[in-house]
Motif scaffolding. Sequence first.
Motif, PDB file in Angstrom:
ATOM      1  N   ASP A  78       0.871  -1.229  -0.260  1.00 51.76           N
ATOM      2  CA  ASP A  78      -0.182   0.269   0.159  1.00 51.76           C
ATOM      3  C   ASP A  78       1.208   1.353   0.098  1.00 51.76           C
ATOM      4  N   GLU A  79       0.520   2.164   0.491  1.00 52.91           N
ATOM      5  CA  GLU A  79       0.926   3.766   0.218  1.00 52.91           C
ATOM      6  C   GLU A  79       2.437   3.543   1.602  1.00 52.91           C
ATOM      7  N   THR A  80       2.527   3.175   1.960  1.00 57.86           N
ATOM      8  CA  THR A  80       3.452   3.195   3.298  1.00 57.86           C
ATOM      9  C   THR A  80       3.526   1.632   3.995  1.00 57.86           C
ATOM     10  N   CYS A  81       3.626   1.016   3.222  1.00 54.52           N
ATOM     11  CA  CYS A  81       3.657  -0.471   3.787  1.00 54.52           C
ATOM     12  C   CYS A  81       3.879  -1.615   2.138  1.00 54.52           C
ATOM     13  N   LEU A  82       4.893  -2.285   2.400  1.00 56.12           N
ATOM     14  CA  LEU A  82       5.428  -3.860   1.579  1.00 56.12           C
ATOM     15  C   LEU A  82       5.374  -4.603   2.258  1.00 56.12           C
ATOM     16  N   THR A  83       4.276  -5.844   1.519  1.00 57.17           N
ATOM     17  CA  THR A  83       4.399  -6.973   2.583  1.00 57.17           C
ATOM     18  C   THR A  83       5.232  -8.297   1.591  1.00 57.17           C
ATOM     19  N   LEU A  84       5.807  -8.852   2.607  1.00 61.46           N
ATOM     20  CA  LEU A  84       7.469  -9.919   1.163  1.00 61.46           C
ATOM     21  C   LEU A  84       6.047 -11.114   2.122  1.00 61.46           C
ATOM     22  N   PHE A  85       6.638 -12.015   1.374  1.00 61.02           N
ATOM     23  CA  PHE A  85       6.372 -13.170   1.690  1.00 61.02           C
ATOM     24  C   PHE A  85       7.365 -14.009   1.500  1.00 61.02           C
ATOM     25  N   ALA A  86       8.431 -15.042   2.688  1.00 59.59           N
ATOM     26  CA  ALA A  86       9.213 -15.970   2.968  1.00 59.59           C
ATOM     27  C   ALA A  86       8.661 -17.247   2.566  1.00 59.59           C
ATOM     28  N   PRO A  87      10.263 -18.350   1.940  1.00 56.87           N
ATOM     29  CA  PRO A  87       9.486 -19.288   2.024  1.00 56.87           C
ATOM     30  C   PRO A  87       9.414 -19.960   3.204  1.00 56.87           C
ATOM     31  N   SER A  88       9.760 -20.093   4.002  1.00 58.93           N
ATOM     32  CA  SER A  88       8.856 -20.571   5.248  1.00 58.93           C
ATOM     33  C   SER A  88       9.046 -19.672   6.538  1.00 58.93           C
ATOM     34  N   ARG A  89       8.249 -20.518   8.020  1.00 59.81           N
ATOM     35  CA  ARG A  89       7.966 -18.936   8.864  1.00 59.81           C
ATOM     36  C   ARG A  89       9.070 -19.054   9.244  1.00 59.81           C
ATOM     37  N   PHE A  90      10.556 -20.501   9.802  1.00 57.11           N
ATOM     38  CA  PHE A  90      11.660 -19.992  10.257  1.00 57.11           C
ATOM     39  C   PHE A  90      12.287 -18.688   9.319  1.00 57.11           C
ATOM     40  N   HIS A  91      12.134 -18.114   7.961  1.00 60.17           N
ATOM     41  CA  HIS A  91      12.652 -17.648   7.282  1.00 60.17           C
ATOM     42  C   HIS A  91      11.914 -16.200   7.510  1.00 60.17           C
ATOM     43  N   ALA A  92      11.241 -16.900   7.103  1.00 58.51           N
ATOM     44  CA  ALA A  92      10.610 -14.893   7.447  1.00 58.51           C
ATOM     45  C   ALA A  92      10.345 -14.324   9.357  1.00 58.51           C
ATOM     46  N   ALA A  93      10.568 -15.729  10.303  1.00 55.72           N
ATOM     47  CA  ALA A  93      11.140 -14.446  12.054  1.00 55.72           C
ATOM     48  C   ALA A  93      12.439 -13.860  11.610  1.00 55.72           C
ATOM     49  N   TYR A  94      13.270 -15.065  11.010  1.00 60.06           N
ATOM     50  CA  TYR A  94      14.676 -14.241  10.976  1.00 60.06           C
ATOM     51  C   TYR A  94      14.900 -13.397  10.615  1.00 60.06           C
ATOM     52  N   VAL A  95      14.440 -13.323   9.581  1.00 58.98           N
ATOM     53  CA  VAL A  95      14.604 -11.699   8.484  1.00 58.98           C
ATOM     54  C   VAL A  95      13.826 -10.733   9.753  1.00 58.98           C
ATOM     55  N   GLN A  96      12.402 -10.540   9.986  1.00 62.65           N
ATOM     56  CA  GLN A  96      12.043 -10.245  10.578  1.00 62.65           C
ATOM     57  C   GLN A  96      12.688  -9.660  11.904  1.00 62.65           C
ATOM     58  N   THR A  97      13.206 -10.550  12.751  1.00 62.24           N
ATOM     59  CA  THR A  97      14.466 -10.542  14.556  1.00 62.24           C
ATOM     60  C   THR A  97      15.222  -9.560  13.620  1.00 62.24           C
ATOM     61  N   HIS A  98      16.178 -10.479  12.613  1.00 63.96           N
ATOM     62  CA  HIS A  98      17.592  -9.863  12.289  1.00 63.96           C
ATOM     63  C   HIS A  98      17.890  -8.773  11.022  1.00 63.96           C
ATOM     64  N   LEU A  99      17.721  -8.700  10.009  1.00 63.20           N
ATOM     65  CA  LEU A  99      17.044  -8.433   9.376  1.00 63.20           C
ATOM     66  C   LEU A  99      16.422  -7.040   8.739  1.00 63.20           C
ATOM     67  N   LEU A 100      15.250  -6.798   9.448  1.00 63.22           N
ATOM     68  CA  LEU A 100      14.460  -5.865   9.468  1.00 63.22           C
ATOM     69  C   LEU A 100      14.452  -4.732   8.518  1.00 63.22           C
ATOM     70  N   GLU A 101      15.572  -4.291   9.781  1.00 59.58           N
ATOM     71  CA  GLU A 101      16.108  -2.450   9.528  1.00 59.58           C
ATOM     72  C   GLU A 101      16.834  -2.836   8.072  1.00 59.58           C
ATOM     73  N   ARG A 102      17.097  -3.329   7.878  1.00 55.07           N
ATOM     74  CA  ARG A 102      18.268  -3.165   6.214  1.00 55.07           C
ATOM     75  C   ARG A 102      17.426  -3.210   5.054  1.00 55.07           C
ATOM     76  N   LEU A 103      16.319  -4.421   5.284  1.00 56.94           N
ATOM     77  CA  LEU A 103      15.108  -4.433   4.403  1.00 56.94           C
ATOM     78  C   LEU A 103      14.061  -3.375   4.421  1.00 56.94           C
ATOM     79  N   ARG A 104      13.828  -2.609   5.537  1.00 58.27           N
ATOM     80  CA  ARG A 104      13.164  -1.237   5.035  1.00 58.27           C
ATOM     81  C   ARG A 104      13.890  -0.047   5.002  1.00 58.27           C
TER      82      ARG A 104
END
Length: 224
Positions: A180-206
């Motif tokens: 949407d105008e302010t948020c990008l939602t990304l789908f990860a191949p597994s729950r573990f993958h999503a949780a790890y990126v969310q915890t450790h790499l989200l700021e770099r992604l953002r």
Amino acid sequence: MQVIRAVGREAAAKKYDLLSAMMAHGLAGDKHRQRLVLRLMALITTRYNWQRDELTIGQREIARLWCVDERTVKREMAKLRALGWIEIKQQGARGRVSVLGLNLDRILLDTKAEWPNIGPDFVERVGGKRAEPTSNVVPLHRPEPMPAEGLWAEARTRLAEEDPALFDAWFAGLIEAERDETCLTLFAPSRFHAAYVQTHLLERLRIAVQRCDGRVGKVRLIGP
């Protein structure tokens, strides 16, 4: 890439390494980037507490140090926050100024292209293996890079240029699910993958996404 932490016997050398990287980056840029980097360096050398990672100074004091008005201070500090170079650790309230911190890893990452201008010894010293959580954990099944378009395609290119190994391990398999105008939602191949990126790499992604489109300041990860 080494992690700059101003502690121990080599604390002073690490401080100079960071300032040298910033200096080289500023000198390689246009006059606006040069001025922004110089102003941040002024704050670091005069008010930054290296051991506690705290920069506590009011806008009026900054304006006096920079020889500008407070409106310019607000504008320049907003640019530094957008770059991801400074972060708000504690919001100011009731007459107290905000406590800021420096994202030293982000600063080193953004200045990496200019390290060779300092010399091969600097590149070798500072460009060692990065000591971060991602060096110890890898996905159980490394996903194949997925095709992308638009904002996510542009952000992927940035992430791949910053750190190809990290991109291959964690970002390549992400797929744009919704935007949407302010948020990008990304789908990860597994729950573990999503949780790890969310915890450790989200700021770099953002930061990568926001630099491609300043209106999108939030990234969300979902899994199967």
